[in-house]
Scaffold this motif. Structure first.
Motif, mmCIF file in Angstrom:
data_model
loop_
_atom_site.group_PDB
_atom_site.id
_atom_site.type_symbol
_atom_site.label_atom_id
_atom_site.label_comp_id
_atom_site.label_asym_id
_atom_site.label_seq_id
_atom_site.Cartn_x
_atom_site.Cartn_y
_atom_site.Cartn_z
ATOM 1 N N VAL A 13 0.839 -1.202 0.000
ATOM 2 C CA VAL A 13 0.000 0.000 0.000
ATOM 3 C C VAL A 13 0.876 1.255 0.000
ATOM 4 O O VAL A 13 0.575 2.246 -0.669
ATOM 5 N N GLY A 14 1.998 1.204 0.743
ATOM 6 C CA GLY A 14 2.930 2.325 0.758
ATOM 7 C C GLY A 14 3.496 2.621 -0.617
ATOM 8 O O GLY A 14 3.674 3.789 -0.998
ATOM 9 N N VAL A 15 3.776 1.564 -1.393
ATOM 10 C CA VAL A 15 4.293 1.742 -2.752
ATOM 11 C C VAL A 15 3.231 2.381 -3.639
ATOM 12 O O VAL A 15 3.513 3.296 -4.429
ATOM 13 N N VAL A 16 1.982 1.918 -3.508
ATOM 14 C CA VAL A 16 0.890 2.500 -4.296
ATOM 15 C C VAL A 16 0.718 3.976 -3.949
ATOM 16 O O VAL A 16 0.499 4.817 -4.825
ATOM 17 N N ALA A 17 0.839 4.303 -2.658
ATOM 18 C CA ALA A 17 0.697 5.698 -2.228
ATOM 19 C C ALA A 17 1.716 6.597 -2.935
ATOM 20 O O ALA A 17 1.396 7.713 -3.357
ATOM 21 N N ALA A 18 2.945 6.105 -3.064
ATOM 22 C CA ALA A 18 4.007 6.909 -3.681
ATOM 23 C C ALA A 18 3.712 7.236 -5.134
ATOM 24 O O ALA A 18 4.256 8.202 -5.683
ATOM 25 N N GLY A 19 2.845 6.465 -5.771
ATOM 26 C CA GLY A 19 2.500 6.707 -7.160
ATOM 27 C C GLY A 19 1.266 7.568 -7.338
ATOM 28 O O GLY A 19 0.790 7.742 -8.460
ATOM 29 N N ASN A 20 0.746 8.114 -6.228
ATOM 30 C CA ASN A 20 -0.437 8.967 -6.303
ATOM 31 C C ASN A 20 -0.134 10.346 -5.730
ATOM 32 O O ASN A 20 0.849 10.533 -5.013
ATOM 33 N N THR A 21 -0.991 11.293 -6.039
ATOM 34 C CA THR A 21 -0.763 12.687 -5.669
ATOM 35 C C THR A 21 -1.427 13.016 -4.341
ATOM 36 O O THR A 21 -2.572 12.619 -4.098
ATOM 37 N N GLU A 22 -0.706 13.742 -3.489
ATOM 38 C CA GLU A 22 -1.254 14.201 -2.212
ATOM 39 C C GLU A 22 -2.512 15.028 -2.458
ATOM 40 O O GLU A 22 -2.540 15.907 -3.316
ATOM 41 N N GLY A 23 -3.578 14.734 -1.706
ATOM 42 C CA GLY A 23 -4.820 15.475 -1.836
ATOM 43 C C GLY A 23 -5.815 14.864 -2.797
ATOM 44 O O GLY A 23 -6.978 15.280 -2.818
#
Length: 266
Positions: A78-88
């Protein structure tokens, strides 16, 4: 800026990882059609760090914990997926909802002292979860009065019987950074039997040991170094993710209990 996770498999790239896509890019001229296609994958392999979705900035307590409702993804994935998405973004907000499972320590603000010590769940502490405790995963631990090592109350793992595949739930204890080092003692009742279920405990995301087949209360000791720590008591149902479990033994109760937790300084 570099690839944060070279082993990440890129969607729509035939199973290639980010590292392999980068190698392929070296063979093409900037501005060519194939180069442009490859560069489209930069948002997956090397998102802008300033805009990347933040996830568990203080660290993931248990990277291998499977997050509910993510199709079997672990906290690390999930942390890896988060890094590929934009904050907000809406996707980032959905991902960040998993922080209560993967890094509950980041949800509680200032660290709450461990008090009383030993910590029993007798009144006024028969409310759970309450800092420095938290709970999460595929179900929540709760106060229980059917078994206790001291007094009337303890905490009990959730009933995960009948879950589809593996299901895990944590009771988490946060220890403040002023702890001088020593030993954590906890009492547990674990009438669980693999492959149905097992009790596992972690310190700062690292598995320390596991227990099953213990129908009587017993005390377990965990050495701790000075400083802040996160202790996860994890009830695992069907930990091997078997499609069908064998008949259960009559001695198995399908739950574990924790009580009388004590911090002993050096």
């Amino acid at each position: 800026g570099g690839i944060p996770n070279p082993e990440l498999v890129v969607p729509g790239a035939g199973g290639q990882t980010c590292a392999e896509v980068k190698e392929s890019a070296a063979a093409y001229t900037i501005g060519s059609e194939l180069c442009n296609i490859i560069q489209d994958e930069q948002s997956s392999c090397c998102p802008e760090s300033t805009d990347a979705c933040t996830f568990c900035s203080g660290g993931i307590s248990n990277p291998e914990l499977v997050v509910p409702e993510t199709g079997g993804q672990t906290c690390a994935e999930v942390g890896v997926v988060a890094a590929g998405n934009t904050e907000g973004s809406s996707t980032c907000s959905t991902i960040q909802e998993s922080e209560s499972t993967c890094c509950p320590q980041s949800q509680g603000g200032a660290c709450t002292p461990f008090d009383p010590n030993p910590y029993t769940f007798e009144p006024p502490n028969n409310v759970f979860p309450e800092a420095p405790w938290s709970t999460g995963g595929d179900g929540e631990w709760a106060i229980d009065d059917t078994n206790a090592q001291e007094g009337t109350y303890s905490i009990k793992s959730p009933n995960l019987e009948g879950s589809e595949g593996a299901a895990f739930s944590n009771a988490t204890l946060a220890i403040c950074d002023d702890f001088g080092g020593g030993v954590l003692n906890f009492n547990t009742l674990a009438p669980v039997i693999p492959p149905h279920d097992v009790l596992v405990w972690f310190v700062d995301g690292v598995e320390i040991s596991r227990l099953a087949g213990s129908p009587e209360w017993r005390v377990i000791s965990i050495p701790l170094t000075p400083g802040a720590h996160q202790i996860d008591f994890q009830y695992q149902y069907n930990p091997f993710d078997l499609p069908e479990l064998p008949d259960s033994s009559t001695s198995r109760q399908g739950a574990v209990w924790i009580d009388a937790v004590e911090l002993v300084g050096m």
